[in-house]
Enzyme design. Structure first.
Site, PDB file in Angstrom:
ATOM      1  N   HIS A  92     -63.265   8.871  14.166  1.00 39.31           N
ATOM      2  CA  HIS A  92     -63.056  10.263  14.558  1.00 39.31           C
ATOM      3  C   HIS A  92     -62.118  10.435  15.753  1.00 39.31           C
ATOM      4  O   HIS A  92     -62.336  11.312  16.603  1.00 39.31           O
ATOM      5  CB  HIS A  92     -64.413  10.938  14.858  1.00 39.31           C
ATOM      6  CG  HIS A  92     -65.445  10.671  13.800  1.00 39.31           C
ATOM      7  ND1 HIS A  92     -66.409   9.711  13.942  1.00 39.31           N
ATOM      8  CD2 HIS A  92     -65.625  11.202  12.578  1.00 39.31           C
ATOM      9  CE1 HIS A  92     -67.162   9.673  12.845  1.00 39.31           C
ATOM     10  NE2 HIS A  92     -66.705  10.572  12.000  1.00 39.31           N
ATOM     11  N   CYS A  93     -61.078   9.572  15.817  1.00 37.99           N
ATOM     12  CA  CYS A  93     -60.075   9.656  16.902  1.00 37.99           C
ATOM     13  C   CYS A  93     -60.708   9.564  18.289  1.00 37.99           C
ATOM     14  O   CYS A  93     -60.155  10.090  19.257  1.00 37.99           O
ATOM     15  CB  CYS A  93     -59.255  10.944  16.831  1.00 37.99           C
ATOM     16  SG  CYS A  93     -58.290  11.116  15.339  1.00 37.99           S
ATOM     17  N   ALA A  94     -61.873   8.938  18.386  1.00 43.47           N
ATOM     18  CA  ALA A  94     -62.551   8.895  19.688  1.00 43.47           C
ATOM     19  C   ALA A  94     -63.184   7.514  19.915  1.00 43.47           C
ATOM     20  O   ALA A  94     -64.405   7.373  19.966  1.00 43.47           O
ATOM     21  CB  ALA A  94     -63.604   9.997  19.774  1.00 43.47           C
TER      22      ALA A  94
END
Lengths: 74, 382
Positions: B339-341
């Protein structure tokens, strides 16, 4: 009828002023800025000169930034 | 089909959003803020109305302090690049999205000092650790309002109060909370609020913005881009007036028309109503998932303390396999992975495998949540 124009630095300020003055029941119209005035922003707000004091007061109260308020020639 | 990927982008959109965009292209297709003719003025009014709706939603007194951008990432880059200089210190948390971390790591190579205050496994922030980090001083504190992985909501007002006391500005990444959780930038003492239009505000992609609080002196922020604004055209320097200083080139008028309609939809429905609906769904989802053998739910596991974004894993199963089966066998659409995190996944202990993420919206129903839970149950069994 004698008219005046409010001149602005930004288009957004002109649109904001239109809304503020219309809500107060004034008759105003956004027009291309007459070339005799500053070309800061492409549009200016035309109003009936008899409302000049009220225009100034309403814009001050709403803290709408403007370049100046001018009577229109003719 | 059950759409549970609303933390990535909300779907469906309210019909009035689609109508507003159609109307803009069909009726008001001038270039806003460029010419004095009626189609340009009408397009300008639509853009201005959206500015006003956003100011109302976030408690900003002056709509001209709403700067339109392409998305939250663009707004965050504008704020971070515009404010931070070599030698400045910036504080962030251990649960941020790459929209914050990547610009910060790039700025770090240019001499900005970056301090990361760790978060607990449930995503909560230790305020005393923040206080310690602030002792060394900081130009800026940048935090997400809620995690895009586990939904944990951070106590923005408390963070902002401490940051201000230490002389730092506060930049809040509201990508996951705008339209979902009440936000009042003055009451919460937020100096800069970055939001996206296509999630909880129900607008189209390609819209977002940065709201400048009353305390922020725009002269202290460098623009990310310079160009035509339709104002002060006789000068070859970028104007200082807001919003023009930070908005140049033809804006995404059609997108902003949709965003304005989305924000009005949120204002009419009411944030409290939306929030109550999503809390009920989230509670059912957390309870249901927790009862399935082998499932681990991350975050606070308390619907009141988070957004409608819930992450989980299943023992001995790849998240990619679960995501594929949910889609192919059950028509449940979600997002799996990091999740891009990466920072957030390290914090919750799921790096590099990631999690399965279910995220509801105002249009998600309890029946859909029950059906999604049934799907997970069946996948776990076989």
């Amino acid at each position: 009828m004698n008219c005046g124009v409010v001149l602005f630095h930004t288009n957004s300020a002109a649109l904001r002023a239109e809304k503020v003055l219309q809500r107060a029941g004034l008759v105003v119209k956004l027009i291309p800025t007459p070339r005799e005035f500053s070309s800061d922003c492409g549009i200016a707000l035309r109003f009936e000169w008899q409302d000049a004091a009220r225009v100034q007061q309403l814009l001050d109260e709403a803290r709408v930034e403007r370049a100046s308020i001018e009577p229109m020639g003719g | 089909m059950i759409y549970l990927d609303n933390a990535a982008t909300s779907f469906p959109k309210p019909p009035q959003v689609i109508r507003a965009m159609n109307d803009f292209l069909e009726r008001a297709g001038g270039n806003p803020g460029r010419s004095g003719h009626r189609l340009s003025v009408e397009a300008g009014r639509i853009v201005y109305d959206a500015r006003e709706a956003i100011a109302e939603l976030f408690g900003a007194r002056d709509p001209l302090r709403v700067i339109f951008t392409l998305n939250a990432t663009h707004a965050l880059n504008l704020a971070l690049r515009g404010i931070l200089r070599a030698g400045d210190r910036v504080i962030t948390t251990g649960i941020e999205h790459n929209a914050v971390m990547r610009p910060l790591r790039a700025l770090e190579r240019e001499g900005v000092r970056v301090a990361v205050v760790p978060c607990a496994r449930d995503g909560s922030l230790d305020l005393s650790a923040l206080r310690d980090a602030l002792r060394l001083g900081a130009r800026l504190v940048v935090v997400n309002h809620a995690s895009n992985v586990i939904g944990t909501i951070l106590p923005i007002a408390e963070i902002a109060r401490r940051a201000r006391a230490a002389g730092a500005w506060v930049l809040v990444d509201a990508a996951q909370t705008a339209g979902v959780v009440p936000i009042d930038i003055e009451a919460m003492e937020i100096d800069l609020l970055a939001f996206t239009g296509h999630k909880g505000l129900y607008g189209p992609p390609g819209t977002g913005g940065l709201v400048l609080g009353e305390r922020v002196d725009a002269a202290m922020i460098e623009p990310l881009m310079r160009g035509g604004t339709g104002s002060r055209s006789e000068f070859e320097e970028q104007p200082d007036d807001l919003p023009d200083k930070f908005e140049c080139g033809t804006p995404n008028g059609v997108g902003i028309a949709g965003l304005g309609a989305g924000v009005r939809f949120v204002l009419e429905r009411g944030i409290e109503t939306i929030r109550a609906h999503e809390v009920a769904l989230t509670r059912a989802l957390i309870e249901g998932l927790s009862e399935i053998p082998g499932v681990t739910v991350y975050g606070t596991r308390d619907a009141e303390l988070q957004t409608a974004t819930v992450s989980f894993t299943v023992a001995n199963r790849r998240v990619s396999e679960i995501g594929l089966r949910l889609d192919e066998e059950f028509g449940v659409l979600c997002r799996v992975g990091l999740h891009c995190a990466p920072s957030a996944h390290r914090t919750i202990g799921t790096f590099p495998e990631g999690t399965v993420r279910f995220a509801s919206s105002v249009f998600t129903t309890l029946e859909e949540i029950r059906a999604a839970l049934d799907a997970v149950r069946r996948i776990v069994q076989v």
